[in-house]
Design an enzyme around this catalytic site. Structure first.
Site, PDB file in Angstrom:
ATOM      1  N   TYR A 183      -6.821  -8.162 -13.102  1.00 43.45           N
ATOM      2  CA  TYR A 183      -6.750  -7.019 -12.181  1.00 43.45           C
ATOM      3  C   TYR A 183      -8.152  -6.705 -11.647  1.00 43.45           C
ATOM      4  O   TYR A 183      -8.364  -6.527 -10.442  1.00 43.45           O
ATOM      5  CB  TYR A 183      -6.171  -5.807 -12.917  1.00 43.45           C
ATOM      6  CG  TYR A 183      -6.093  -4.533 -12.094  1.00 43.45           C
ATOM      7  CD1 TYR A 183      -5.047  -4.334 -11.192  1.00 43.45           C
ATOM      8  CD2 TYR A 183      -7.069  -3.534 -12.205  1.00 43.45           C
ATOM      9  CE1 TYR A 183      -4.968  -3.168 -10.433  1.00 43.45           C
ATOM     10  CE2 TYR A 183      -6.991  -2.375 -11.448  1.00 43.45           C
ATOM     11  CZ  TYR A 183      -5.936  -2.191 -10.564  1.00 43.45           C
ATOM     12  OH  TYR A 183      -5.867  -1.043  -9.810  1.00 43.45           O
ATOM     13  N   SER A 214     -10.222  -0.360  -6.129  1.00 45.51           N
ATOM     14  CA  SER A 214     -10.237   0.455  -7.349  1.00 45.51           C
ATOM     15  C   SER A 214     -11.695   0.551  -7.739  1.00 45.51           C
ATOM     16  O   SER A 214     -12.520  -0.268  -7.310  1.00 45.51           O
ATOM     17  CB  SER A 214      -9.454  -0.259  -8.457  1.00 45.51           C
ATOM     18  OG  SER A 214      -9.762   0.285  -9.729  1.00 45.51           O
ATOM     19  N   CYS A 243       9.926  -5.204   2.034  1.00 48.26           N
ATOM     20  CA  CYS A 243       8.955  -6.285   2.271  1.00 48.26           C
ATOM     21  C   CYS A 243       8.146  -6.563   1.015  1.00 48.26           C
ATOM     22  O   CYS A 243       7.529  -5.650   0.457  1.00 48.26           O
ATOM     23  CB  CYS A 243       8.017  -5.877   3.417  1.00 48.26           C
ATOM     24  SG  CYS A 243       6.632  -7.004   3.651  1.00 48.26           S
ATOM     25  N   ASP A 259       7.828  -1.779   1.371  1.00 47.30           N
ATOM     26  CA  ASP A 259       7.820  -1.864  -0.091  1.00 47.30           C
ATOM     27  C   ASP A 259       8.892  -2.821  -0.552  1.00 47.30           C
ATOM     28  O   ASP A 259       9.928  -2.961   0.098  1.00 47.30           O
ATOM     29  CB  ASP A 259       8.031  -0.480  -0.738  1.00 47.30           C
ATOM     30  CG  ASP A 259       7.452  -0.399  -2.145  1.00 47.30           C
ATOM     31  OD1 ASP A 259       7.917  -1.143  -3.035  1.00 47.30           O
ATOM     32  OD2 ASP A 259       6.529   0.390  -2.361  1.00 47.30           O
ATOM     33  N   LYS A 306       2.854   6.331  -1.093  1.00 48.60           N
ATOM     34  CA  LYS A 306       3.654   7.461  -0.591  1.00 48.60           C
ATOM     35  C   LYS A 306       2.702   8.574  -0.115  1.00 48.60           C
ATOM     36  O   LYS A 306       2.877   9.137   0.961  1.00 48.60           O
ATOM     37  CB  LYS A 306       4.568   7.950  -1.715  1.00 48.60           C
ATOM     38  CG  LYS A 306       5.388   9.154  -1.377  1.00 48.60           C
ATOM     39  CD  LYS A 306       6.312   9.508  -2.546  1.00 48.60           C
ATOM     40  CE  LYS A 306       7.027  10.810  -2.273  1.00 48.60           C
ATOM     41  NZ  LYS A 306       7.015  11.716  -3.408  1.00 48.60           N
TER      42      LYS A 306
END
Ligand SMILES: NC(=O)c1ccc[n+]([C@@H]2O[C@H](COP(=O)([O-])OP(=O)(O)OC[C@H]3O[C@@H](n4cnc5c(N)ncnc54)[C@H](O)[C@@H]3O)[C@@H](O)[C@H]2O)c1
Ligand SMILES: CC[C@@H](O)/C=C/C=C\C[C@@H](O)/C=C/C=C/C=C\[C@@H](O)CCCC(=O)O
Length: 259
Positions: free
Chosen positions: A151, A138, A63, A36, A19
């Site tokens: 992750y 990340s 999506c 999204d 966002k």
């Protein structure tokens, strides 16, 4: 790259960092397709952005980045509506060490899928106008986050894939820059996963160690990451770059040079 009149796609755009990336692109004049899997949040975001920017500046397209068919159709709709594609942000991501195959599917396969689909429209070799792809990794794509090994692996994968694509693009002449954002902890809903036994599974015992890491690293506001993202979109000299966003500020990662 000036953003007035440019067209962007952001995945995982309904909340959190996605966002924020969408909003900073809009503020700077771009049109944005918000993709999204979360339909209620996505539609509600589109309504509030319509009030601020008018209905013609955004599209919300439900999506799931795991679906080739949905993802391809969403990008097609973006190009049909806005006429071009210049900026692509693979942002959608999850933490799930129990359903770890889903984490690989969304975080790594979704980024590869999005990149290849974007290339179909952006690659100068196939009639596109070039542009920039920013993939959201990340700091756990550069070093380990102990409670979420899968992750961590997916984010290392995103870093390697993006850097290799940057080299492939330069060598082949795609006219597309490829960059990475590597933030430390950011105040969004994904952090709840780091405190959820149902998500951490066999690594639930490491919740407190992760909390300590959060205290050490600090927790960023979304706005600190969106500023770094804008820098990578705008600065034409940045290609194959991984920008770490840390509490002490942003800095480009260096990588070992073997060849
Ligand atoms: N918040 C952090 O601490 C942090 C730090 C570094 C990197 N990141 C990365 O930033 C990205 C955004 O995460 P966030 O912090 O905003 O989390 P978030 O949970 O707030 O937002 C993730 C968004 O992705 C969407 N999404 C999830 N699965 C999807 C799918 N299959 N297809 C399409 N959309 C999907 C969700 O609906 C949600 O809107 C992720 O890739 C995450 O790994 C987050
Ligand atoms: C969902 C949260 C997740 O995406 C964020 C993880 C944040 C931190 C994890 C931490 O354990 C990882 C550290 C990795 C470090 C990697 C490289 C260092 O060289 C970075 C150096 C930064 C500095 O100079 O301070």
């Amino acid at each position: 790259m000036a953003l007035e009149g440019k067209v962007a796609v952001v995945t995982g755009a309904a909340q959190g960092l996605g966002k924020g990336f969408s909003e900073i692109l809009l503020k700077n004049g771009a049109k944005v397709a918000l993709l999204d899997v979360a339909e209620v949040a996505g539609k509600s975001l589109k309504e509030s952005l319509d009030e601020q920017y008018g209905p013609d500046r955004t599209l919300f397209i439900p999506c799931d980045v795991q679906s080739q068919q949905q993802f391809k159709a969403a990008i097609q709709k973006t190009v049909e509506t806005f006429g071009q594609l210049d900026i692509f942000c693979n942002n959608a991501g999850i933490i799930n060490e129990v359903d770890w195959e889903k984490a690989v599917s969304v975080n790594l396969m979704g980024v590869v899928r999005g990149t290849y689909l974007a290339l179909e429209h952006m690659n100068k070799l196939s009639g596109g106008q070039g542009g920039v792809i920013v993939n959201i990794a990340s700091i756990a794509g550069l070093g380990p986050l102990l409670s979420v090994p899968v992750y961590t692996a997916t984010k290392h994968g995103v870093v390697g894939f993006t850097r290799a694509m940057a080299d492939a693009s330069k060598e082949s002449g795609y006219g597309i820059r490829f960059n990475l954002i590597c933030p430390t902890f950011v105040q969004t809903d994904i952090l709840n996963a780091l405190q959820s036994p149902a998500i951490l599974g066999q690594f639930s015992n490491l919740e407190d160690s992760t909390k300590k890491l959060m205290e050490q690293h600090g927790i960023l506001d979304v706005s600190q990451v969106t500023e770094a993202f804008l820098q990578l979109v705008l600065d034409e000299t940045k290609d194959g770059a991984a920008l770490m966003v840390l509490s002490k500020g942003s800095q480009y990662s260096t990588f070992p040079s073997i060849i």
